[in-house]
Design an enzyme around this catalytic site. Structure first.
Site, PDB file in Angstrom:
ATOM      1  N   HIS A  42      -8.734  -1.528   3.946  1.00 59.94           N
ATOM      2  CA  HIS A  42      -8.294  -1.985   5.043  1.00 59.94           C
ATOM      3  C   HIS A  42      -9.273  -3.208   5.438  1.00 59.94           C
ATOM      4  O   HIS A  42     -10.254  -3.089   5.052  1.00 59.94           O
ATOM      5  CB  HIS A  42      -8.403  -0.979   6.226  1.00 59.94           C
ATOM      6  CG  HIS A  42      -7.125  -0.445   6.263  1.00 59.94           C
ATOM      7  ND1 HIS A  42      -6.459   0.477   5.829  1.00 59.94           N
ATOM      8  CD2 HIS A  42      -6.133  -0.697   7.365  1.00 59.94           C
ATOM      9  CE1 HIS A  42      -5.285   0.888   6.245  1.00 59.94           C
ATOM     10  NE2 HIS A  42      -5.180   0.142   7.358  1.00 59.94           N
ATOM     11  N   SER A  91     -10.883   2.897   3.882  1.00 59.65           N
ATOM     12  CA  SER A  91     -11.371   1.818   5.125  1.00 59.65           C
ATOM     13  C   SER A  91     -12.663   1.116   4.479  1.00 59.65           C
ATOM     14  O   SER A  91     -13.430   1.534   3.518  1.00 59.65           O
ATOM     15  CB  SER A  91     -12.162   2.946   6.038  1.00 59.65           C
ATOM     16  OG  SER A  91     -13.048   2.365   6.881  1.00 59.65           O
ATOM     17  N   TYR A 114       3.469   3.748   7.471  1.00 61.03           N
ATOM     18  CA  TYR A 114       2.539   4.304   6.500  1.00 61.03           C
ATOM     19  C   TYR A 114       3.553   5.030   5.705  1.00 61.03           C
ATOM     20  O   TYR A 114       4.767   5.418   6.138  1.00 61.03           O
ATOM     21  CB  TYR A 114       1.608   5.107   7.064  1.00 61.03           C
ATOM     22  CG  TYR A 114       0.213   4.480   7.420  1.00 61.03           C
ATOM     23  CD1 TYR A 114      -0.993   4.528   6.686  1.00 61.03           C
ATOM     24  CD2 TYR A 114       0.214   3.637   8.560  1.00 61.03           C
ATOM     25  CE1 TYR A 114      -1.921   3.869   7.095  1.00 61.03           C
ATOM     26  CE2 TYR A 114      -0.851   3.006   9.146  1.00 61.03           C
ATOM     27  CZ  TYR A 114      -1.900   3.194   8.362  1.00 61.03           C
ATOM     28  OH  TYR A 114      -3.081   2.336   8.515  1.00 61.03           O
ATOM     29  N   GLU A 116       2.324   0.624   4.372  1.00 62.60           N
ATOM     30  CA  GLU A 116       1.014   0.944   3.698  1.00 62.60           C
ATOM     31  C   GLU A 116       0.858   2.405   3.146  1.00 62.60           C
ATOM     32  O   GLU A 116       1.316   3.375   3.687  1.00 62.60           O
ATOM     33  CB  GLU A 116       0.039   1.345   5.100  1.00 62.60           C
ATOM     34  CG  GLU A 116       0.148   0.069   5.987  1.00 62.60           C
ATOM     35  CD  GLU A 116      -0.988   0.129   7.017  1.00 62.60           C
ATOM     36  OE1 GLU A 116      -2.178   0.267   6.896  1.00 62.60           O
ATOM     37  OE2 GLU A 116      -0.829  -0.202   8.191  1.00 62.60           O
ATOM     38  N   HIS A 132      -3.399  -8.049   5.225  1.00 60.09           N
ATOM     39  CA  HIS A 132      -3.475  -6.906   6.385  1.00 60.09           C
ATOM     40  C   HIS A 132      -4.782  -7.112   7.325  1.00 60.09           C
ATOM     41  O   HIS A 132      -5.330  -5.848   8.008  1.00 60.09           O
ATOM     42  CB  HIS A 132      -3.531  -5.521   5.762  1.00 60.09           C
ATOM     43  CG  HIS A 132      -3.056  -4.510   6.775  1.00 60.09           C
ATOM     44  ND1 HIS A 132      -2.230  -4.632   7.553  1.00 60.09           N
ATOM     45  CD2 HIS A 132      -3.911  -3.440   6.973  1.00 60.09           C
ATOM     46  CE1 HIS A 132      -1.939  -3.484   8.244  1.00 60.09           C
ATOM     47  NE2 HIS A 132      -2.938  -2.574   8.002  1.00 60.09           N
TER      48      HIS A 132
END
Length: 574
Positions: free
Chosen positions: A207, A255, A502, A465, A93
């Site tokens: 991510h 994140s 998502y 996701e 990703h």
């Protein structure tokens, strides 16, 4: 006793100005290459001849165009012996990988268009890596170990804390505790040959957005840097051509950038070329943790290999009440993107300005109110469409109805927003005016769900996701069912086999942060996935000859003439 082969091949895409896939920003174009991009493959076989093929690519997504072409080529090489249900395709990703690799229209708009050569290079590397791995099977031992990152290790933060805190099963956290609002545990599946780890798969959700949307070079980002660092360490230990795969788990709301007080200020300290340094630093933390884990006590993996895969239409699913807070009429709908999707994430990838977003929200609410007020003037079919759409989408302020190809209630080819307002709008209107997306799907709706068995463990393979708690609920759903089939642990791997956005929990969806705005089938999307995975797990728990599940449904092919109209388009000049 198992046998395994492992291999990696570089994906030789050309940096020629096409937009990268991930941020959806017009200026985020590839004009160079910071790191190589790889396809890393592992092929497993048991004593009965059952096989599992697993390949992780340094890309932003897996698409049906990729998977179907790879399967076609593997069948040509291996014949009917190859079972595509036993193939797992996933990705790191990275948001700095090639775009234009899907036949669906929306995710190609920014590229602009479909780039056949990008897809061809991805397929070439993947097929080659898989076949080389299969051709070099060696006796191995498999094991699973896992450990959590220390709370002081600055590797990941929840970027949507308000949504996370809505979940009833979590301990409410404050903004100084964003690093705790995620699954900090890293499972590692190790493959030992002659007593030494020669390959492994790490499943940790964060991510691959350490490199931001202002960069212009292909880069494997943190997961790619982690793989290179781990492979270098294994090589120093005497392993020949090791393969370290750093795949994703529940990364949807996680994140690599600090979130908390003064997060925007801290993000600005890592801009420009420093972003590559930060990506390498984050990847090294993951690599070091994985290498420690494979040295500790582990669960031996014993038993047979197996897999099951089916396609389901996520735009038309009824979620069982047990997964939908008791709601009897919990349905998904045609895909819709909320205003929150277009405004992006404040640290990882800001989108359109918030002021414009506020106006868009008001317009979306006007469209909804007007439609529902005039229902009595519509045909029965139209009434049912709007009633189902808004019941499914709930609190979402709908900006794009991807199913009907409308923006704020207007057909894309008749959109009143001037092309000069934004290059993405200009390209979208241009393709629509050419008839390049009249019959084509903008996003996938028929999606693969898959469960893989490695002896006494199972891996739930999900498209798209999943947020931390959404993934946790799916694992719990499948785990309860497969416990009767001698499965000791269930893991989750995301971004598998296709991409559609998502999956948030119902509670997170109500926040309508970016992740909820990009949960395109509505507020019952997770409940629908749980329903489908539960049914699939029930069949998987049965002996293979007793299983009854859909093995025929596939996505519809894209109209070739429309794909041609949006293929090999000229990217903007630098």
């Amino acid at each position: 006793m198992f046998k395994a082969g492992w291999s990696k091949r570089e994906i030789l895409v050309k940096a020629q100005g096409y937009a990268m896939m991930g941020y959806g920003m017009w200026h985020n174009r590839a004009w160079g290459q910071q790191t190589p991009l790889f396809a890393r493959a592992i092929w497993l076989a048991d004593e009965q001849g059952n096989e599992i093929a697993f390949c992780c690519l340094d890309l932003g997504y897996i698409t049906y165009a990729m998977r179907s072409t790879i399967i076609r080529q593997l069948r040509a090489k291996l014949g009917e012996h190859f079972n595509p249900e036993r193939l797992v395709l996933t990705c790191t990703h990275t948001h700095s990988g090639p775009g234009g690799c899907t036949h669906d229209a929306l995710y190609n708009v920014v590229t602009p268009g479909f780039v056949p050569d990008n897809l061809a290079q991805i397929v070439l590397a993947t097929v080659d890596a898989l076949l080389v791995a299969r051709a070099h099977l060696e006796p191995v031992e498999l094991s699973l170990a896992h450990a959590a990152f220390a709370e002081t290790t600055a590797v990941a933060w929840n970027r949507s804390l308000e949504a996370y805190n809505r979940n009833p099963e979590v301990t409410k956290l404050n903004h100084q505790q964003c690093h705790l609002a995620l699954n900090r545990e890293m499972p590692v599946l190790a493959i030992r040959h002659q007593g030494q780890v020669a390959a492994f798969v790490s499943l940790f959700g964060v991510h691959a957005t350490a490199v931001g949307n202002n960069q212009t070079k292909y880069c494997a980002d943190n997961k790619g840097y982690a793989a290179v660092a781990a492979e270098a360490a294994l090589t120093q230990q005497g392993i020949t051509a090791p393969v370290a795969i750093f795949a994703q788990a529940t990364a949807g709301d996680v994140s690599p950038h600090y979130h908390g007080p003064n997060d925007i200020v801290r993000r600005k300290q890592w801009q420009g070329e420093k972003e590559y340094t930060y990506a390498e630093q984050n990847g090294r933390l993951q690599a070091e943790h994985a290498l420690k884990i494979i040295q500790q006590a582990s669960l031996p993996i014993t038993g047979a290999l197996d897999a099951i895969l089916t396609y389901v239409d996520l735009s038309n699913q009824h979620a069982e009440p047990r997964f939908a807070n008791g709601e009897q009429q919990a349905f998904t709908s045609q895909p819709c993107h909320g205003v929150a999707f277009f405004t992006g994430t404040r640290v990882d990838g800001p989108g359109m300005p918030m002021a414009i977003g506020k106006v868009a929200k008001q317009l979306a609410r006007v469209v909804k109110t007007t439609r529902l007020r005039r229902l009595h003037k519509l045909t029965l079919a139209e009434q049912q469409y709007y009633q189902r759409l808004y019941a499914a989408q709930g609190v979402k302020d709908i900006m794009l109805e991807a199913g009907r190809k409308q923006v704020l209630g207007q057909a894309i080819d008749k959109l009143m927003v001037p092309a000069i307002a934004d290059p993405l709008v200009a390209e979208l209107k241009r393709q629509a005016a050419k008839g390049a997306m009249k019959e084509s799907a903008m996003v996938p709706t028929v999606l693969p769900i898959q469960i893989v068995r490695l002896g006494n463990i199972a891996i739930v393979c999900c498209p798209g996701e999943f947020t931390t708690i959404a993934g946790q609920r799916v694992v719990q759903t499948v785990g309860q069912i497969l416990a009767t089939a001698n499965i000791e642990q269930v893991l989750i791997c995301t971004y598998c086999n296709d991409y559609m956005g998502y999956v948030t929990t119902y509670e997170e969806y109500q926040q309508q942060a970016y992740e909820g705005g990009h949960t395109i089938y509505g507020q019952w999307t997770l409940a629908a996935f749980q329903t489908c995975f539960a049914k699939l797990a029930e069949q998987f728990a049965l002996p293979a000859h007793q299983r009854q599940y859909d093995q025929h449904t596939q996505p519809l092919p894209v109209p070739a003439h429309e794909l041609a109209l949006r293929s090999n388009l000229t990217p903007p000049r630098r």
